[in-house]
Motif scaffolding. Structure first.
Motif, PDB file in Angstrom:
ATOM      1  N   SER A 230      86.071  38.911  22.341  1.00  0.00           N
ATOM      2  CA  SER A 230      86.747  39.045  21.055  1.00  0.00           C
ATOM      3  C   SER A 230      86.516  37.847  20.146  1.00  0.00           C
ATOM      4  CB  SER A 230      88.258  39.249  21.263  1.00  0.00           C
ATOM      5  OG  SER A 230      88.799  38.166  22.027  1.00  0.00           O
ATOM      6  N   GLU A 231      86.259  36.662  20.749  1.00  0.00           N
ATOM      7  CA  GLU A 231      86.007  35.489  19.920  1.00  0.00           C
ATOM      8  C   GLU A 231      84.695  35.656  19.167  1.00  0.00           C
ATOM      9  OE1 GLU A 231      86.553  35.359  23.127  1.00  0.00           O
ATOM     10  OE2 GLU A 231      88.572  34.512  23.309  1.00  0.00           O
ATOM     11  N   SER A 232      84.733  35.455  17.905  1.00  0.00           N
ATOM     12  CA  SER A 232      83.532  35.655  17.078  1.00  0.00           C
ATOM     13  C   SER A 232      82.729  34.365  16.969  1.00  0.00           C
ATOM     14  CB  SER A 232      83.926  36.122  15.671  1.00  0.00           C
ATOM     15  OG  SER A 232      82.793  36.167  14.841  1.00  0.00           O
ATOM     16  N   ASP A 233      81.413  34.482  17.000  1.00  0.00           N
ATOM     17  CA  ASP A 233      80.544  33.318  16.824  1.00  0.00           C
ATOM     18  C   ASP A 233      80.146  33.126  15.362  1.00  0.00           C
ATOM     19  OD1 ASP A 233      78.863  35.417  16.386  1.00  0.00           O
ATOM     20  OD2 ASP A 233      77.383  34.859  17.918  1.00  0.00           O
ATOM     21  N   GLY A 234      80.743  33.946  14.493  1.00  0.00           N
ATOM     22  CA  GLY A 234      80.439  33.845  13.071  1.00  0.00           C
ATOM     23  C   GLY A 234      79.451  34.872  12.580  1.00  0.00           C
ATOM     24  N   SER A 235      78.688  35.492  13.482  1.00  0.00           N
ATOM     25  CA  SER A 235      77.673  36.457  13.062  1.00  0.00           C
ATOM     26  C   SER A 235      78.289  37.763  12.569  1.00  0.00           C
ATOM     27  CB  SER A 235      76.712  36.738  14.218  1.00  0.00           C
ATOM     28  OG  SER A 235      77.405  37.357  15.291  1.00  0.00           O
ATOM     29  N   THR A 236      79.539  38.035  12.956  1.00  0.00           N
ATOM     30  CA  THR A 236      80.183  39.291  12.559  1.00  0.00           C
ATOM     31  C   THR A 236      81.264  39.071  11.509  1.00  0.00           C
ATOM     32  OG1 THR A 236      81.824  39.162  14.333  1.00  0.00           O
ATOM     33  CG2 THR A 236      79.757  40.286  14.826  1.00  0.00           C
ATOM     34  N   THR A 237      81.369  37.867  10.993  1.00  0.00           N
ATOM     35  CA  THR A 237      82.385  37.588   9.980  1.00  0.00           C
ATOM     36  C   THR A 237      81.737  37.247   8.648  1.00  0.00           C
ATOM     37  OG1 THR A 237      82.507  35.249  10.597  1.00  0.00           O
ATOM     38  CG2 THR A 237      84.053  36.756  11.676  1.00  0.00           C
ATOM     39  N   GLN A 239      82.923  35.402   4.883  1.00  0.00           N
ATOM     40  CA  GLN A 239      83.964  34.720   4.125  1.00  0.00           C
ATOM     41  C   GLN A 239      83.932  35.171   2.682  1.00  0.00           C
ATOM     42  OE1 GLN A 239      83.809  30.432   4.210  1.00  0.00           O
ATOM     43  NE2 GLN A 239      85.869  30.197   3.390  1.00  0.00           N
ATOM     44  N   LEU A 240      85.026  35.757   2.231  1.00  0.00           N
ATOM     45  CA  LEU A 240      85.135  36.228   0.866  1.00  0.00           C
ATOM     46  C   LEU A 240      85.200  35.047  -0.101  1.00  0.00           C
ATOM     47  CD1 LEU A 240      87.783  39.041   1.447  1.00  0.00           C
ATOM     48  CD2 LEU A 240      85.322  39.328   1.169  1.00  0.00           C
ATOM     49  N   PRO A 241      84.888  35.280  -1.374  1.00  0.00           N
ATOM     50  CA  PRO A 241      84.927  34.179  -2.345  1.00  0.00           C
ATOM     51  C   PRO A 241      86.274  33.471  -2.422  1.00  0.00           C
ATOM     52  CG  PRO A 241      83.751  36.051  -3.259  1.00  0.00           C
ATOM     53  CD  PRO A 241      84.337  36.511  -1.950  1.00  0.00           C
ATOM     54  N   ASP A 242      87.377  34.162  -2.053  1.00  0.00           N
ATOM     55  CA  ASP A 242      88.686  33.521  -2.094  1.00  0.00           C
ATOM     56  C   ASP A 242      89.015  32.766  -0.803  1.00  0.00           C
ATOM     57  OD1 ASP A 242      89.119  35.539  -0.288  1.00  0.00           O
ATOM     58  OD2 ASP A 242      90.700  36.539  -1.437  1.00  0.00           O
ATOM     59  N   GLY A 243      88.037  32.725   0.134  1.00  0.00           N
ATOM     60  CA  GLY A 243      88.226  31.991   1.373  1.00  0.00           C
ATOM     61  C   GLY A 243      88.660  32.833   2.551  1.00  0.00           C
ATOM     62  N   ALA A 244      89.103  34.049   2.295  1.00  0.00           N
ATOM     63  CA  ALA A 244      89.549  34.920   3.382  1.00  0.00           C
ATOM     64  C   ALA A 244      88.363  35.380   4.218  1.00  0.00           C
ATOM     65  CB  ALA A 244      90.291  36.128   2.815  1.00  0.00           C
ATOM     66  N   LEU A 245      88.593  35.552   5.533  1.00  0.00           N
ATOM     67  CA  LEU A 245      87.552  36.010   6.447  1.00  0.00           C
ATOM     68  C   LEU A 245      87.703  37.494   6.730  1.00  0.00           C
ATOM     69  CD1 LEU A 245      87.422  33.107   9.071  1.00  0.00           C
ATOM     70  CD2 LEU A 245      85.778  33.594   7.259  1.00  0.00           C
ATOM     71  N   VAL A 246      86.584  38.199   6.701  1.00  0.00           N
ATOM     72  CA  VAL A 246      86.559  39.618   7.013  1.00  0.00           C
ATOM     73  C   VAL A 246      85.716  39.814   8.265  1.00  0.00           C
ATOM     74  CG1 VAL A 246      85.760  41.894   6.258  1.00  0.00           C
ATOM     75  CG2 VAL A 246      86.841  40.358   4.622  1.00  0.00           C
ATOM     76  N   GLU A 247      86.266  40.526   9.249  1.00  0.00           N
ATOM     77  CA  GLU A 247      85.517  40.836  10.454  1.00  0.00           C
ATOM     78  C   GLU A 247      84.755  42.145  10.216  1.00  0.00           C
ATOM     79  OE1 GLU A 247      84.185  40.084  14.368  1.00  0.00           O
ATOM     80  OE2 GLU A 247      85.473  38.855  13.069  1.00  0.00           O
ATOM     81  N   LEU A 248      83.430  42.068  10.243  1.00  0.00           N
ATOM     82  CA  LEU A 248      82.610  43.249   9.966  1.00  0.00           C
ATOM     83  C   LEU A 248      82.556  44.150  11.195  1.00  0.00           C
ATOM     84  CD1 LEU A 248      79.628  41.550   8.106  1.00  0.00           C
ATOM     85  CD2 LEU A 248      81.605  42.670   7.099  1.00  0.00           C
ATOM     86  N   THR A 249      82.634  45.452  10.966  1.00  0.00           N
ATOM     87  CA  THR A 249      82.513  46.404  12.063  1.00  0.00           C
ATOM     88  C   THR A 249      81.046  46.532  12.451  1.00  0.00           C
ATOM     89  OG1 THR A 249      82.163  48.339  10.653  1.00  0.00           O
ATOM     90  CG2 THR A 249      84.458  47.693  11.097  1.00  0.00           C
ATOM     91  N   PRO A 250      80.758  47.023  13.660  1.00  0.00           N
ATOM     92  CA  PRO A 250      79.358  47.211  14.053  1.00  0.00           C
ATOM     93  C   PRO A 250      78.582  48.082  13.069  1.00  0.00           C
ATOM     94  CG  PRO A 250      80.765  47.371  15.970  1.00  0.00           C
ATOM     95  CD  PRO A 250      81.680  47.284  14.787  1.00  0.00           C
ATOM     96  N   MET A 251      79.205  49.184  12.603  1.00  0.00           N
ATOM     97  CA  MET A 251      78.476  50.088  11.710  1.00  0.00           C
ATOM     98  C   MET A 251      78.251  49.478  10.332  1.00  0.00           C
ATOM     99  SD  MET A 251      77.375  52.523  13.399  1.00  0.00           S
ATOM    100  CE  MET A 251      76.669  53.416  12.017  1.00  0.00           C
ATOM    101  N   GLN A 252      79.096  48.552   9.917  1.00  0.00           N
ATOM    102  CA  GLN A 252      78.844  47.877   8.642  1.00  0.00           C
ATOM    103  C   GLN A 252      77.609  46.986   8.747  1.00  0.00           C
ATOM    104  OE1 GLN A 252      82.655  46.041   8.077  1.00  0.00           O
ATOM    105  NE2 GLN A 252      83.484  47.769   6.915  1.00  0.00           N
ATOM    106  N   GLN A 253      77.465  46.285   9.845  1.00  0.00           N
ATOM    107  CA  GLN A 253      76.272  45.455  10.033  1.00  0.00           C
ATOM    108  C   GLN A 253      75.030  46.310  10.285  1.00  0.00           C
ATOM    109  OE1 GLN A 253      77.918  42.325  12.960  1.00  0.00           O
ATOM    110  NE2 GLN A 253      76.498  41.226  11.620  1.00  0.00           N
ATOM    111  N   LEU A 254      75.230  47.472  10.887  1.00  0.00           N
ATOM    112  CA  LEU A 254      74.114  48.362  11.204  1.00  0.00           C
ATOM    113  C   LEU A 254      73.903  49.426  10.130  1.00  0.00           C
ATOM    114  CD1 LEU A 254      74.919  48.838  14.992  1.00  0.00           C
ATOM    115  CD2 LEU A 254      72.970  47.592  14.051  1.00  0.00           C
ATOM    116  N   ALA A 255      74.423  49.190   8.930  1.00  0.00           N
ATOM    117  CA  ALA A 255      74.324  50.184   7.852  1.00  0.00           C
ATOM    118  C   ALA A 255      72.888  50.622   7.549  1.00  0.00           C
ATOM    119  CB  ALA A 255      74.997  49.650   6.589  1.00  0.00           C
ATOM    120  N   PRO A 256      71.859  49.749   7.662  1.00  0.00           N
ATOM    121  CA  PRO A 256      70.484  50.222   7.416  1.00  0.00           C
ATOM    122  C   PRO A 256      70.014  51.279   8.416  1.00  0.00           C
ATOM    123  CG  PRO A 256      70.608  47.828   7.205  1.00  0.00           C
ATOM    124  CD  PRO A 256      71.909  48.273   7.791  1.00  0.00           C
TER     125      PRO A 256
END
Length: 366
Positions: A230-237, A239-256
């Motif tokens: 569950s700990e993220s290494d940063g590859s799946t997160t 950072q929004l312009p306001d500083g908030a972090l968003v955890e990307l889902t697998p399908m969002q990263q695999l959208a292509p």
């Protein structure tokens, strides 16, 4: 022809322009115009609104793309963009001829409208209207092969033999980069999705460029992602312009993946790799071996990590395992159309394709 030709490759998502002879276009910007209400017309109607280039940060809801899926929807917007390009280049190259690339999905009257704008409104000396996919072929250095182009509005496949398109074998898929963007907009922002929201636009564009990739096997990639701690290494997160972090889902990263499994994203039509197969198999049997050995991948979507490797895998393991298959790629393949046009601009074999101002005037009098 003059020493330098102004090359304009006007796609659905981006315009690439510059002087022939360069290794890349000198101008690259989104194909976007906005209509700002003025004192004479403060409302939303078209009458007497002021057209400008790009997105106006004070009126972000007024921008639009004048070309959609390779089809011109707003000629006033197109003219404004072309006028801006020519104004920049004519400061040092006043009498340069102009080469404009054309989409294979152009409407019957588009050629005449383009010539009308160039000669009557922008006063250019001569014009060459060049097919986009044919220009990509020349950028690859081949005369025979298959061009696989996936850009913002369209994904297209076109076989060529000795520099000529085999029209009956061409395939056009109406899913491309804008569909990938739409998927990310909807999955990231859900009911608050607003494609005119600058914050959301920046977020989606950055995620596409920095976080998305093509897996070699979707099921295995999803299984691997689920097995990670569950700990993220940063590859799946992100950072929004306001500083908030968003955890990307697998399908969002695999959208292509939509280019290889469109049904997973509720898109119609065959996958891009299947379109290549179908296109090649409609060609003469004797031509198929050389076509499969010269598949040229170009367009911005082919830059996603893993894209060309996946295309090669699907062509070789599922369809053309008994023949030599090669995917040709260039480092600037998102500029392939422009680069090919830069080469073709001064080829003597294309001299008859140029239309001069005198020829245009004569045709209008006829």
């Amino acid at each position: 022809m003059a020493t330098k030709t102004i090359i304009i490759d006007h796609g659905s998502g981006f315009l690439k322009a510059g002087l022939s002879g360069w290794n890349e276009p000198q101008m690259v910007f989104p194909s976007i115009v906005n209509y700002i209400p003025c004192r004479e017309n403060p409302g939303p109607s078209y009458a007497r609104r002021r057209v400008s280039l790009g997105i106006d940060i004070c009126h972000p809801d007024t921008f639009s793309y004048p070309i959609e899926r390779g089809r011109v929807l707003n000629w006033e917007g197109v003219e404004h963009i072309w006028s801006f390009v020519l104004e920049k280049h004519r400061q040092e190259h006043e009498d340069s001829p102009v080469l404009i690339t054309e989409s294979p999905t152009k409407e019957p009257g588009d050629r005449q409208k383009t010539l009308e704008i160039m000669f009557e409104l922008l006063d250019v000396p001569s014009v060459f209207l060049a097919d986009q996919l044919e220009m990509s072929l020349y950028a690859s250095g081949h005369l025979t092969g298959v061009v696989v182009d996936s850009g913002y509005g369209l994904s297209r496949v076109q076989p060529f033999h000795l520099g000529r398109p085999l029209h009956s074998s061409g395939k056009t898929l109406e899913f491309a980069g804008q569909d990938l963007s739409s998927y990310l907009f909807q999955s990231l922002f859900k009911e608050d999705c607003n494609k005119h929201n600058l914050f959301q636009l920046e977020t989606v564009a950055t995620i596409q460029m920095s976080k998305c990739y093509v897996s070699q096997n979707l099921a295995e990639a999803l299984e691997f992602r689920q097995s990670l701690p569950s700990e993220s290494d940063g590859s799946t997160t992100y950072q929004l312009p306001d500083g908030a972090l968003v955890e990307l889902t697998p399908m969002q990263q695999l959208a292509p993946e939509m280019f290889f499994s469109p049904q997973v994203f509720d898109l119609q039509g065959p996958s891009l790799s299947q379109a290549v197969v179908d296109s090649i198999k409609t060609c003469e049997t004797s031509l198929q071996p050389i076509l499969t050995s010269h598949v040229t991948a170009c367009g911005g979507n082919t830059l996603y990590p893993g894209f060309t490797k996946r295309l090669y895998k699907e062509l070789t393991t599922e369809h053309f395992s008994s023949t030599k298959t090669a995917i040709w790629v260039g480092s600037n393949r998102n500029f392939s159309v422009w680069l090919g046009a830069s080469v073709v601009a001064h080829l003597s074999t294309y001299r008859s394709a140029w239309v001069t101002r005198e020829e245009y005037d004569e045709s209008m009098r006829a």
